[in-house]
Design a protein around this motif. Sequence first.
Motif, PDB file in Angstrom:
ATOM      1  N   THR A  33       0.505  -1.469   0.250  1.00  0.00           N
ATOM      2  CA  THR A  33       0.428  -0.043   0.207  1.00  0.00           C
ATOM      3  C   THR A  33       0.618   1.279   0.120  1.00  0.00           C
ATOM      4  OG1 THR A  33      -0.294   0.114   1.882  1.00  0.00           O
ATOM      5  CG2 THR A  33      -2.000  -1.140   1.336  1.00  0.00           C
ATOM      6  N   PHE A  34       0.266   2.049  -0.288  1.00  0.00           N
ATOM      7  CA  PHE A  34       0.496   3.386  -0.061  1.00  0.00           C
ATOM      8  C   PHE A  34      -0.172   4.561  -0.095  1.00  0.00           C
ATOM      9  CE2 PHE A  34       4.051   6.741  -2.093  1.00  0.00           C
ATOM     10  CZ  PHE A  34       3.058   7.564  -2.372  1.00  0.00           C
ATOM     11  N   TYR A  35       0.310   4.947   1.175  1.00  0.00           N
ATOM     12  CA  TYR A  35      -0.655   6.096   1.784  1.00  0.00           C
ATOM     13  C   TYR A  35       0.579   7.106   1.909  1.00  0.00           C
ATOM     14  CZ  TYR A  35      -4.018   7.742   5.889  1.00  0.00           C
ATOM     15  OH  TYR A  35      -4.813   8.493   5.907  1.00  0.00           O
ATOM     16  N   LEU A  36      -0.490   8.494   1.589  1.00  0.00           N
ATOM     17  CA  LEU A  36       0.145   9.834   0.874  1.00  0.00           C
ATOM     18  C   LEU A  36       1.197  10.280   2.772  1.00  0.00           C
ATOM     19  CD1 LEU A  36       1.384  11.618  -1.110  1.00  0.00           C
ATOM     20  CD2 LEU A  36      -0.910  12.896  -1.023  1.00  0.00           C
ATOM     21  N   PRO A  37      -0.555  10.577   3.492  1.00  0.00           N
ATOM     22  CA  PRO A  37      -0.221  11.103   4.842  1.00  0.00           C
ATOM     23  C   PRO A  37       1.376  10.671   5.414  1.00  0.00           C
ATOM     24  CG  PRO A  37      -2.464  10.801   4.973  1.00  0.00           C
ATOM     25  CD  PRO A  37      -1.043   9.885   3.701  1.00  0.00           C
ATOM     26  N   GLU A  38       1.073   8.848   5.478  1.00  0.00           N
ATOM     27  CA  GLU A  38       2.800   8.409   5.881  1.00  0.00           C
ATOM     28  C   GLU A  38       3.815   8.559   5.424  1.00  0.00           C
ATOM     29  OE1 GLU A  38       1.445   4.833   6.624  1.00  0.00           O
ATOM     30  OE2 GLU A  38       0.017   5.053   8.437  1.00  0.00           O
ATOM     31  N   GLN A  39       3.722   8.853   4.062  1.00  0.00           N
ATOM     32  CA  GLN A  39       4.986   9.024   3.522  1.00  0.00           C
ATOM     33  C   GLN A  39       5.683  10.400   3.605  1.00  0.00           C
ATOM     34  OE1 GLN A  39       5.867   6.797   1.093  1.00  0.00           O
ATOM     35  NE2 GLN A  39       3.873   6.061   1.570  1.00  0.00           N
ATOM     36  N   SER A  40       7.058   9.718   4.255  1.00  0.00           N
ATOM     37  CA  SER A  40       8.037  11.328   4.683  1.00  0.00           C
ATOM     38  C   SER A  40       8.683  12.428   3.500  1.00  0.00           C
ATOM     39  CB  SER A  40       9.363  10.329   5.103  1.00  0.00           C
ATOM     40  OG  SER A  40      10.177   9.366   4.327  1.00  0.00           O
ATOM     41  N   PRO A  41       8.279  13.516   4.007  1.00  0.00           N
ATOM     42  CA  PRO A  41       8.622  14.917   3.172  1.00  0.00           C
ATOM     43  C   PRO A  41      10.393  14.643   2.587  1.00  0.00           C
ATOM     44  CG  PRO A  41       9.074  15.538   4.928  1.00  0.00           C
ATOM     45  CD  PRO A  41       8.425  13.892   5.576  1.00  0.00           C
ATOM     46  N   ASP A  42       9.901  14.130   1.095  1.00  0.00           N
ATOM     47  CA  ASP A  42      11.619  14.192   0.433  1.00  0.00           C
ATOM     48  C   ASP A  42      12.157  15.458   0.420  1.00  0.00           C
ATOM     49  OD1 ASP A  42      12.355  12.551  -3.502  1.00  0.00           O
ATOM     50  OD2 ASP A  42      12.667  12.619  -1.037  1.00  0.00           O
ATOM     51  N   ASP A  43      13.893  15.456   1.020  1.00  0.00           N
ATOM     52  CA  ASP A  43      14.017  16.568   0.169  1.00  0.00           C
ATOM     53  C   ASP A  43      15.240  16.912  -1.064  1.00  0.00           C
ATOM     54  OD1 ASP A  43      15.957  14.493   1.895  1.00  0.00           O
ATOM     55  OD2 ASP A  43      14.717  15.719   3.814  1.00  0.00           O
ATOM     56  N   SER A  44      15.125  15.499  -2.046  1.00  0.00           N
ATOM     57  CA  SER A  44      15.414  15.380  -2.956  1.00  0.00           C
ATOM     58  C   SER A  44      14.934  16.258  -3.819  1.00  0.00           C
ATOM     59  CB  SER A  44      16.303  13.681  -2.968  1.00  0.00           C
ATOM     60  OG  SER A  44      15.173  13.145  -2.985  1.00  0.00           O
ATOM     61  N   THR A  45      15.404  16.182  -5.219  1.00  0.00           N
ATOM     62  CA  THR A  45      14.323  16.576  -6.613  1.00  0.00           C
ATOM     63  C   THR A  45      13.439  17.530  -6.036  1.00  0.00           C
ATOM     64  OG1 THR A  45      13.071  14.658  -6.462  1.00  0.00           O
ATOM     65  CG2 THR A  45      15.402  14.391  -7.743  1.00  0.00           C
ATOM     66  N   PRO A  46      14.235  18.723  -5.798  1.00  0.00           N
ATOM     67  CA  PRO A  46      12.694  20.128  -6.021  1.00  0.00           C
ATOM     68  C   PRO A  46      12.573  20.261  -7.212  1.00  0.00           C
ATOM     69  CG  PRO A  46      15.156  20.804  -4.606  1.00  0.00           C
ATOM     70  CD  PRO A  46      14.988  19.339  -5.401  1.00  0.00           C
ATOM     71  N   THR A  47      13.372  19.950  -8.299  1.00  0.00           N
ATOM     72  CA  THR A  47      13.391  20.737  -9.245  1.00  0.00           C
ATOM     73  C   THR A  47      12.191  19.120 -10.328  1.00  0.00           C
ATOM     74  OG1 THR A  47      15.108  19.858 -10.188  1.00  0.00           O
ATOM     75  CG2 THR A  47      14.933  22.343  -9.546  1.00  0.00           C
ATOM     76  N   SER A  48      11.725  18.900  -9.565  1.00  0.00           N
ATOM     77  CA  SER A  48      11.220  17.511 -10.250  1.00  0.00           C
ATOM     78  C   SER A  48       9.834  18.054 -10.870  1.00  0.00           C
ATOM     79  CB  SER A  48      10.599  16.411  -9.583  1.00  0.00           C
ATOM     80  OG  SER A  48      10.123  15.572  -9.701  1.00  0.00           O
ATOM     81  N   ALA A  49       9.730  17.237 -12.546  1.00  0.00           N
ATOM     82  CA  ALA A  49       8.637  17.956 -13.053  1.00  0.00           C
ATOM     83  C   ALA A  49       6.833  18.232 -12.628  1.00  0.00           C
ATOM     84  CB  ALA A  49       8.081  17.640 -14.555  1.00  0.00           C
ATOM     85  N   MET A  50       7.060  16.697 -11.409  1.00  0.00           N
ATOM     86  CA  MET A  50       5.563  16.022 -10.509  1.00  0.00           C
ATOM     87  C   MET A  50       5.728  17.059  -9.841  1.00  0.00           C
ATOM     88  SD  MET A  50       6.124  12.371 -11.349  1.00  0.00           S
ATOM     89  CE  MET A  50       7.478  12.358 -11.758  1.00  0.00           C
ATOM     90  N   SER A  51       4.186  17.279  -8.759  1.00  0.00           N
ATOM     91  CA  SER A  51       4.358  17.548  -7.524  1.00  0.00           C
ATOM     92  C   SER A  51       5.083  16.201  -6.788  1.00  0.00           C
ATOM     93  CB  SER A  51       3.003  17.556  -6.747  1.00  0.00           C
ATOM     94  OG  SER A  51       2.144  15.782  -7.256  1.00  0.00           O
ATOM     95  N   GLU A  52       5.447  16.864  -4.878  1.00  0.00           N
ATOM     96  CA  GLU A  52       6.023  15.792  -4.280  1.00  0.00           C
ATOM     97  C   GLU A  52       5.369  14.475  -3.955  1.00  0.00           C
ATOM     98  OE1 GLU A  52       7.658  18.038  -1.203  1.00  0.00           O
ATOM     99  OE2 GLU A  52       7.820  16.423   0.269  1.00  0.00           O
ATOM    100  N   ALA A  53       3.891  14.294  -3.893  1.00  0.00           N
ATOM    101  CA  ALA A  53       3.246  13.510  -3.610  1.00  0.00           C
ATOM    102  C   ALA A  53       3.430  12.467  -4.933  1.00  0.00           C
ATOM    103  CB  ALA A  53       1.711  14.154  -3.995  1.00  0.00           C
ATOM    104  N   TYR A  54       3.347  12.901  -5.609  1.00  0.00           N
ATOM    105  CA  TYR A  54       3.399  12.156  -7.717  1.00  0.00           C
ATOM    106  C   TYR A  54       4.454  11.416  -7.659  1.00  0.00           C
ATOM    107  CZ  TYR A  54      -0.970  13.733  -9.091  1.00  0.00           C
ATOM    108  OH  TYR A  54      -2.151  14.138  -8.838  1.00  0.00           O
ATOM    109  N   TRP A 112      -4.549  13.982  -2.629  1.00  0.00           N
ATOM    110  CA  TRP A 112      -3.150  13.972  -3.164  1.00  0.00           C
ATOM    111  C   TRP A 112      -2.466  15.284  -2.842  1.00  0.00           C
ATOM    112  CZ3 TRP A 112      -0.602   8.697  -3.818  1.00  0.00           C
ATOM    113  CH2 TRP A 112      -1.960   8.063  -4.250  1.00  0.00           C
ATOM    114  N   GLY A 113      -3.145  15.851  -3.015  1.00  0.00           N
ATOM    115  CA  GLY A 113      -2.291  17.524  -2.769  1.00  0.00           C
ATOM    116  C   GLY A 113      -2.624  18.096  -3.592  1.00  0.00           C
ATOM    117  N   ASP A 114      -3.187  17.861  -4.717  1.00  0.00           N
ATOM    118  CA  ASP A 114      -3.110  17.874  -6.023  1.00  0.00           C
ATOM    119  C   ASP A 114      -4.491  18.994  -6.317  1.00  0.00           C
ATOM    120  OD1 ASP A 114      -2.780  16.697  -9.342  1.00  0.00           O
ATOM    121  OD2 ASP A 114      -2.895  19.110  -8.580  1.00  0.00           O
ATOM    122  N   ASP A 115      -4.231  20.398  -6.839  1.00  0.00           N
ATOM    123  CA  ASP A 115      -5.950  21.415  -7.010  1.00  0.00           C
ATOM    124  C   ASP A 115      -5.330  22.004  -8.393  1.00  0.00           C
ATOM    125  OD1 ASP A 115      -3.047  24.664  -6.680  1.00  0.00           O
ATOM    126  OD2 ASP A 115      -3.656  22.984  -7.970  1.00  0.00           O
TER     127      ASP A 115
END
Lengths: 278, 227
Positions: free
Chosen positions: B13-34, B75-78
């Motif tokens: 399973t993948f549960y977004l609130p449980e994921q640790s915030p990712d400090d790498s790749t801030p310049t990714s083309a996708m949001s952190e959640a995706y 998914w934190g997407d607006d």
Amino acid sequence: MFTELNSILNNTPDNCKLGEFVLIMDRKADASFLVHHFLSFYLRAGCKVCFLGLVQSFSHYSAVSQRLGVSLAQAKEKGQLVFLEGLKDCLGVLLPDGPKPDGPTLDFFRPQCLDLRGLFEFVLSSLSPPGGTGGEGDTGSGCASPPVLIVDDLSVLLSLGVSVGAVLDFAHYCKANICHELKGSSVMLVRCEEEEEEDEGDEEGSEMLQRGLMHQCTLALQVQGLPTGYCRDIHGQVDICWRGQGQQQQQNQKKVFQYKVQDKGASFFARGTSSAVL
Amino acid sequence: MSPDMRQMAKCHTFYLPEQSPDDSTPTSAMSEAYSSLLKSIQRVIHQQGFDGSAPQSKMRNVLRLGLHSLGSVLWGDDLFCRESPTHSHSLTTFLYALRALLRSSLSVAMVTVPSHLIQSRVLMGRITRLSDTAIALESFRGSEKETNPLYKDYHGLLQVHQVPHLNCLVCEVPDTKDLAFKLKRKQFTIERLHLPPDLSDTVSRVGKVELAAGCGSTATGNKHLDF
């Protein structure tokens, strides 16, 4: 390749027309069968082909081409086909631990990238004759392997965040270099959504992309579903438009056909003459 | 599904609130959640050997992915709640990357998208083109179709927007795309809604008796078409 389409377009692999910029568009239909036609057509004609396969895997195109009588693997080995597999290579850029690609070809996957220069350089280096434009005797119609670029498809670049302006620039550079300078041809597929309303973000629209490319192209094939709805025996309609080139000042000619895609080809017929109807 | 079958199935399973915030790749083309969702999927594919990296234990199996309500605020997407969203291409880039992962491994994905929230037909079109198969469920509840006698036996329409044709020019084309569904307590049934105009050259001009027998198995609404 589809023999009926060859006779409609008045083009054969033995004596194929060059300097063409073919635009394939679809709306509420899938025109990718035409991409397979042009790929097998130009390979049979002995052209050097650069294929930007951005939406399907190499094995998909290979399997279909096999049914049309052309082996992509062999063409690739011989050096006749240069294949960019967008799906496979993108993960290196989009995933942090993937194998990093070298070179700027796939830079358009990065959000900071504002143009498709890297991609264009890749295309040009694949299709330019070895030893520069001055080598190999005459360039132009005397060239043994005229270069052809096929893109499947351009509109997915909009989904990846590339601006319409950047895509139009890329198409323009391709036309200028491949069609005019190198005397080759280009084939590009653009997939359009339903009619956009006026106030929807014009900068993002594939409608604007389609209009811009229509001006640049020499031959346009517009594929759409039947206005009366879904039909099992007639898959849709193709509007073929020959656009007069600058020097020749030909009148724009237009023809409409209906089509049905089959396992090993596609049949084209005048409206209302499908074998299911007659 | 029986409880035994559910227990035997290996589940990640993948549960977004449980994921640790990712400090790498801030310049990714996708949001952190995706981005973290994609990494998680790739990790499962690689660790369980669905990409051929490690031999699979027992039998070869296919990884089945279920992604629910992509693009929504879960998914934190607006994307669906603002006219100019923060990451307008985040979802489509994610779908492209997901397509790439699926093409290179033994996996399939079923994704749901709350299309009733999407105002832009352009965006819906792009999401559809990035998938292989696209179907839409339209419920009658709350709409005027609920009282339409033609639809009285059904709960909604099932629209097939796109059929896949992988490794071939054309796949098996359905006779009709007019489908309706009905929900029973333990069953979800899909049936043809109308008798389609049959233009196929294989149909023979049959007598009235045969035609009536053919109609019997389709929707009850066809009584009106019996002539």
